[in-house]
Design a protein around this motif. Structure first.
Motif, PDB file in Angstrom:
ATOM      1  N   HIS A 102     -32.154   5.148  20.649  1.00  0.00           N
ATOM      2  CA  HIS A 102     -30.792   4.444  21.153  1.00  0.00           C
ATOM      3  C   HIS A 102     -29.710   3.948  20.299  1.00  0.00           C
ATOM      4  O   HIS A 102     -29.780   4.566  19.600  1.00  0.00           O
ATOM      5  N   VAL A 103     -29.034   4.158  21.476  1.00  0.00           N
ATOM      6  CA  VAL A 103     -27.928   3.962  19.966  1.00  0.00           C
ATOM      7  C   VAL A 103     -27.814   2.371  19.572  1.00  0.00           C
ATOM      8  O   VAL A 103     -28.748   2.032  19.095  1.00  0.00           O
ATOM      9  N   SER A 110     -28.117  -0.103  16.469  1.00  0.00           N
ATOM     10  CA  SER A 110     -27.571  -1.414  16.938  1.00  0.00           C
ATOM     11  C   SER A 110     -28.052  -2.394  15.501  1.00  0.00           C
ATOM     12  O   SER A 110     -29.123  -2.307  14.992  1.00  0.00           O
ATOM     13  N   LEU A 111     -27.598  -2.634  14.682  1.00  0.00           N
ATOM     14  CA  LEU A 111     -27.905  -3.596  12.934  1.00  0.00           C
ATOM     15  C   LEU A 111     -28.628  -5.098  13.791  1.00  0.00           C
ATOM     16  O   LEU A 111     -29.524  -4.856  13.543  1.00  0.00           O
ATOM     17  N   GLY A 112     -28.449  -5.235  15.474  1.00  0.00           N
ATOM     18  CA  GLY A 112     -28.877  -6.486  15.798  1.00  0.00           C
ATOM     19  C   GLY A 112     -29.948  -6.058  15.658  1.00  0.00           C
ATOM     20  O   GLY A 112     -31.204  -6.768  15.446  1.00  0.00           O
ATOM     21  N   ARG A 113     -30.804  -5.218  16.298  1.00  0.00           N
ATOM     22  CA  ARG A 113     -31.850  -4.969  16.253  1.00  0.00           C
ATOM     23  C   ARG A 113     -32.601  -4.119  15.222  1.00  0.00           C
ATOM     24  O   ARG A 113     -33.910  -5.031  15.161  1.00  0.00           O
ATOM     25  N   TRP A 114     -31.925  -4.413  14.500  1.00  0.00           N
ATOM     26  CA  TRP A 114     -32.231  -4.241  12.933  1.00  0.00           C
ATOM     27  C   TRP A 114     -32.958  -5.591  12.044  1.00  0.00           C
ATOM     28  O   TRP A 114     -33.966  -5.694  11.616  1.00  0.00           O
ATOM     29  N   VAL A 115     -32.263  -6.309  12.424  1.00  0.00           N
ATOM     30  CA  VAL A 115     -31.896  -7.865  12.125  1.00  0.00           C
ATOM     31  C   VAL A 115     -33.413  -8.438  13.534  1.00  0.00           C
ATOM     32  O   VAL A 115     -34.484  -8.888  12.671  1.00  0.00           O
ATOM     33  N   ASP A 116     -33.820  -8.286  14.876  1.00  0.00           N
ATOM     34  CA  ASP A 116     -34.622  -8.740  15.292  1.00  0.00           C
ATOM     35  C   ASP A 116     -35.991  -7.979  14.548  1.00  0.00           C
ATOM     36  O   ASP A 116     -36.936  -8.497  14.849  1.00  0.00           O
TER      37      ASP A 116
END
Length: 112
Positions: free
Chosen positions: A44-45, A47-53
């Motif tokens: 997937h593209v 995403s630091l947000g995905r890591w946070v999640d």
């Protein structure tokens, strides 16, 4: 090929002998769906947000790995204690997501 008494060649963590050919074939079949200007993570593209999640449900052995990656990419360190670290990362992300567009690579908070 290297084998040990306890493990076969693949179980020992060694690459398959034909791995480079397998990867080349996969890339020829699927490479067109990736933008060479973007960074990807797990298909997937990025995403630091995905890591946070992912911190919310990360197993104990994975939690510190994600924390280390977030620190290296953003330059921030909110400690390693659950759930405090997750809450601090979530608040940081809410305030700073616009600084880190998806698909880009960062090192200590700077694009690379």
């Amino acid at each position: 090929m290297v084998e040990t008494a306890e493990h076969g060649p693949h179980e020992a963590g060694l690459p398959e002998e034909d791995e480079s050919e397998r990867v080349r074939e996969w890339w020829e079949a699927h490479g067109s769906r990736f933008d060479p200007e973007l960074c990807y993570d797990k298909g997937h593209v990025h995403s630091l947000g995905r890591w946070v999640d992912e911190l919310a449900t990360a197993p104990p052995q994975v939690f510190p790995i994600i924390l280390g990656d977030l620190t290296t990419w953003t330059g921030q360190d909110f400690g390693s204690e659950r759930p405090e670290a997750f809450e601090k990362w979530r608040a940081f992300w809410a305030d700073n997501a616009a600084r880190f567009p998806d698909g880009k690579r960062y090192y200590w908070g700077h694009p690379v």
